[in-house]
Write an enzyme that holds these catalytic residues in place. Structure first.
Site, PDB file in Angstrom:
ATOM      1  N   ASP A  24       0.836  -1.197   0.000  1.00 36.01           N
ATOM      2  CA  ASP A  24       0.000   0.000   0.000  1.00 36.01           C
ATOM      3  C   ASP A  24       0.876   1.254   0.000  1.00 36.01           C
ATOM      4  O   ASP A  24       1.950   1.266   0.604  1.00 36.01           O
ATOM      5  CB  ASP A  24      -0.899  -0.010   1.240  1.00 36.01           C
ATOM      6  N   HIS A  41       2.984   3.283  -9.116  1.00 35.28           N
ATOM      7  CA  HIS A  41       2.861   1.850  -9.403  1.00 35.28           C
ATOM      8  C   HIS A  41       4.139   1.310 -10.047  1.00 35.28           C
ATOM      9  O   HIS A  41       4.567   0.197  -9.744  1.00 35.28           O
ATOM     10  CB  HIS A  41       1.668   1.598 -10.318  1.00 35.28           C
ATOM     11  N   LEU A 135      12.041 -20.095  -3.023  1.00 36.63           N
ATOM     12  CA  LEU A 135      10.930 -19.277  -2.551  1.00 36.63           C
ATOM     13  C   LEU A 135       9.684 -19.531  -3.384  1.00 36.63           C
ATOM     14  O   LEU A 135       9.740 -19.591  -4.613  1.00 36.63           O
ATOM     15  CB  LEU A 135      11.311 -17.797  -2.652  1.00 36.63           C
TER      16      LEU A 135
END
Length: 246
Positions: A24, A41, A135
């Site tokens: 956020d 963004h 991962l």
């Protein structure tokens, strides 16, 4: 330099197995610099690269990123178009490095909303990295926790109606098995950036026992030091799961 890990206390685990992040603050980052939201963004995509790399190096097993919520479709059309373009760019440009580093990519949510080209890129990326043992990177796209739980409930209702499952046998495990994350461990640690302190319909079922860390850092500025600080806070907590300790 990252924060020094705190020593674990009692039964606190040494490291979280699964870290989930609500990314956020992209818009606020851009606004503070007099830039359009789309610039935030783009910078946020750079933060994704940093954090994915750091998570793998730190030995975190699964990293889930809330990239696009089911509510984000309500945003202005130009912003949604930018976000969709960034997703396709990420899938094209980053998948080679992710694969080389042993990362397995998974996508949860209603991917079909992004159109056939994006779906094809997602499927190719998932297939390419399916056998990787490093991962596990889970990207939540067009995702909403309530919708996920409702879909699981519908599936159970349909199975019960068809006689495939006894309604009396429906328990928490039955619901969990019908979620997007059925084969993914629940998050140990949930991080939200930008100072906001809410979960925003993210992994509502899965975060029942997650520790939460709310970072004031805006997502485009989030880096390894911030991730290490959140993990250090996690390691300093005593997790009782409803029980008591001496």
């Amino acid at each position: 330099m990252g924060a020094e890990p705190l020593p674990s206390r009692g039964d606190a685990p040494p490291m979280p197995v699964h870290v989930a992040i609500i990314m956020d603050g992209n818009g606020r980052w851009a606004r503070a610099r007099g830039l359009p939201r789309t610039a935030g963004h783009r910078q946020g995509a750079e933060a994704v690269r940093r954090v994915v790399r750091a998570a793998g190096e730190m030995g975190i097993g699964t990293l889930t990123l809330f990239a696009f919520s089911s509510e984000n479709w309500r945003r202005p059309e130009d912003e949604v178009t930018e976000l969709r373009g960034l997703l396709r760019l990420y899938l094209r440009n980053e998948i080679g490095e992710l694969h080389a580093n042993g990362v397995r990519l998974r996508v949860i949510g209603d991917r079909d909303q992004f159109g056939p080209e994006t779906v094809r890129l997602i499927e190719q990326a998932e297939a390419l990295t399916a056998g990787n043992g490093g991962l596990q990177l889970v990207i939540a796209l067009s995702y909403g926790g309530r919708a996920e739980i409702a879909a699981a409930a519908r599936r159970l209702a349909e199975e019960a109606k068809a006689g495939l499952i006894d309604p009396s046998a429906i328990d928490e495990d039955a619901v969990t098995a019908r979620l997007f994350t059925a084969d993914i461990p629940d998050p140990d640690l949930l991080i939200r950036t930008s100072g906001e302190q809410r979960v925003s319909n993210f992994l509502l079922w899965q975060i029942a026992y997650a520790e939460m860390v709310f970072s004031d850092t805006l997502w485009p500025d989030f880096d390894r030091a911030d991730l290490e600080a959140a993990v250090a806070a996690f390691r300093g907590r005593e997790r009782r799961y409803g029980g008591v300790t001496d």
